[in-house]
Design an enzyme around this catalytic site. Structure first.
Site, short mmCIF file in Angstrom:
data_model
loop_
_atom_site.label_atom_id
_atom_site.label_comp_id
_atom_site.label_asym_id
_atom_site.label_seq_id
_atom_site.Cartn_x
_atom_site.Cartn_y
_atom_site.Cartn_z
N ARG A 54 0.77 -1.47 0.03
CA ARG A 54 0.26 -0.45 0.06
C ARG A 54 1.07 1.43 -0.14
NH1 ARG A 54 -3.81 -3.16 3.55
NH2 ARG A 54 -5.45 -3.74 3.24
N ASN B 148 0.39 18.73 -21.58
CA ASN B 148 -0.01 17.75 -21.96
C ASN B 148 -0.10 18.87 -24.36
OD1 ASN B 148 -0.69 15.47 -20.67
ND2 ASN B 148 -2.38 16.05 -20.13
N HIS C 69 0.71 16.09 -26.50
CA HIS C 69 0.67 13.99 -26.26
C HIS C 69 -0.37 14.00 -27.08
CE1 HIS C 69 3.37 15.89 -23.80
NE2 HIS C 69 3.93 15.23 -23.13
N HIS D 200 1.07 10.71 -28.09
CA HIS D 200 0.72 8.83 -27.52
C HIS D 200 -0.36 8.10 -28.33
CE1 HIS D 200 0.96 9.90 -22.57
NE2 HIS D 200 1.68 10.33 -23.22
N HIS E 7 8.78 8.80 -27.90
CA HIS E 7 7.64 9.50 -26.99
C HIS E 7 8.76 10.87 -27.23
CE1 HIS E 7 5.44 11.45 -23.91
NE2 HIS E 7 6.24 12.60 -23.89
#
Length: 352
Positions: free
Chosen positions: A139, A260, A263, A267, A279
């Site tokens: 966790r 972004n 992107h 992407h 990328h």
């Protein structure tokens, strides 16, 4: 062997200097704040005892293990700190749930507890993957980003985004999970081939377009430079931009989405090419076409579009789509930026 790699290995094999000129940038967030440190020689000289952790686990790929793993291990052992290293195959194909499970099961077999700290040593794939593992193992355990590529140093290591890819899309599984610290050693860039440097420069151009006219002008005049001083300057300025954005919107509710730019299309190109288009190159081409959209809408004038595209041209990336638009649109519809079945683009706005 590539000349940059040969020169970089010579430099990295010299005795480390303890007189580092380290720059610190504070990431101030509501729940967690931490330092981003930039300095030549950090890899070999950083004092990890300041964190008072009982064990360190380095996660690296086969390339970064070979180039930097032993130096980082030596530094930790000199500080009498227990350390182990886990390596995975290099490349975007390792950024998946299967590899994440492999790392988690390895940590469990090694009986790693919550007092241990993961060191993400590598590029964006390692940073995203190791951060994701740290966020879900028991966790959540601590981790430190140690990015070794220009792209990771100015982008993926900053802001706490972690995640893995699935066949349907990039980074569709992940969460925001902030590191304990980010350690950036520009000397690692001297081992990178030119294409990797250009991938990072594409993200730096993006940040300059969205938030720093002076940095953009500096890149117009100096983007062909290859020196540690040049890298230190542009890394520092880009990290400051990203920190200023993340501090306003840690969980990307609205303002952080400006990062972004390029992107949405970028992407999609990465996925359709099965990551043969890297990328930075994808983002560069994404900016070319998203810039055209902004120009068509009358919010980004021709002069500024040409300045952007001329700077991207200096990187040597293709500026024409090699993929069918309809196929790209199908992939873009699966993107995280789709809301209420509507596809959103981040567009530049400068018409004066």
């Amino acid at each position: 062997m590539h000349k940059r790699l040969m020169d970089g290995l010579k430099l990295l094999n010299r005795p480390a200097s303890n007189g580092m000129n380290t720059k610190k940038i504070k990431m101030c967030l509501q729940e967690k704040s931490y330092d981003i440190q930039i300095g030549n020689g950090l890899l070999e000289n950083f004092n990890f005892r300041n964190f008072k952790n009982n064990k360190y686990i380095i996660i690296a790929d086969t390339n970064t293990k070979k180039l930097f793993g032993e130096k980082l291990i030596k530094n930790l052992k000199c500080q009498k700190l227990p350390v182990k290293l886990l390596s995975i195959p290099s490349g975007e194909s390792s950024k998946n749930l299967s590899i994440a499970e492999h790392i988690i099961r390895s940590l469990a077999r090694m009986q790693i507890d919550k007092n241990a700290t993961i060191l993400a040593l590598g590029g964006g794939v390692i940073g995203d993957l190791a951060g994701f593992v740290a966020s879900i193992y028991k966790r959540g355990i601590r981790y430190i980003q140690i990015p070794t590529t220009l792209l990771a140093q100015v982008d993926s290591s900053i802001g706490g985004k972690t995640g893995v890819n699935i066949v349907e899309g990039k980074n569709l599984i992940g969460r925001i999970y902030q590191p304990l610290a980010v350690l950036i050693d520009p000397q690692t860039l001297l081992t990178l081939p030119d294409k990797e440097i250009k991938n990072g420069l594409a993200e730096i151009i993006k940040c300059a377009i969205i938030k720093d006219e002076q940095l953009f002008q500096y890149l117009e005049n100096n983007i062909q430079e290859n020196s540690l001083e040049f890298y230190e300057k542009i890394i520092l300025q880009t990290v400051k931009i990203k920190v200023s954005v993340v501090q306003k919107d840690e969980h990307e509710k609205e303002f952080r989405k400006i990062l972004n730019y390029g992107h949405t299309i970028g992407h999609a190109m990465e996925i359709i090419s099965k990551h043969k288009v890297q990328h930075g190159e994808a983002v560069a081409l994404g900016m070319v076409y998203e810039g055209k959209i902004a120009n068509h809408l009358g919010i980004f004038n021709k002069t500024n579009l040409e300045r952007q595209n001329n700077l991207i041209k200096k990187l040597g990336f293709a500026r024409v789509l090699k993929f069918k638009p309809q196929k790209l649109i199908e992939i873009m519809k699966r993107d995280k930026k789709v809301m209420d079945d509507k596809l959103y683009f981040i567009l530049p706005k400068k018409s004066d």
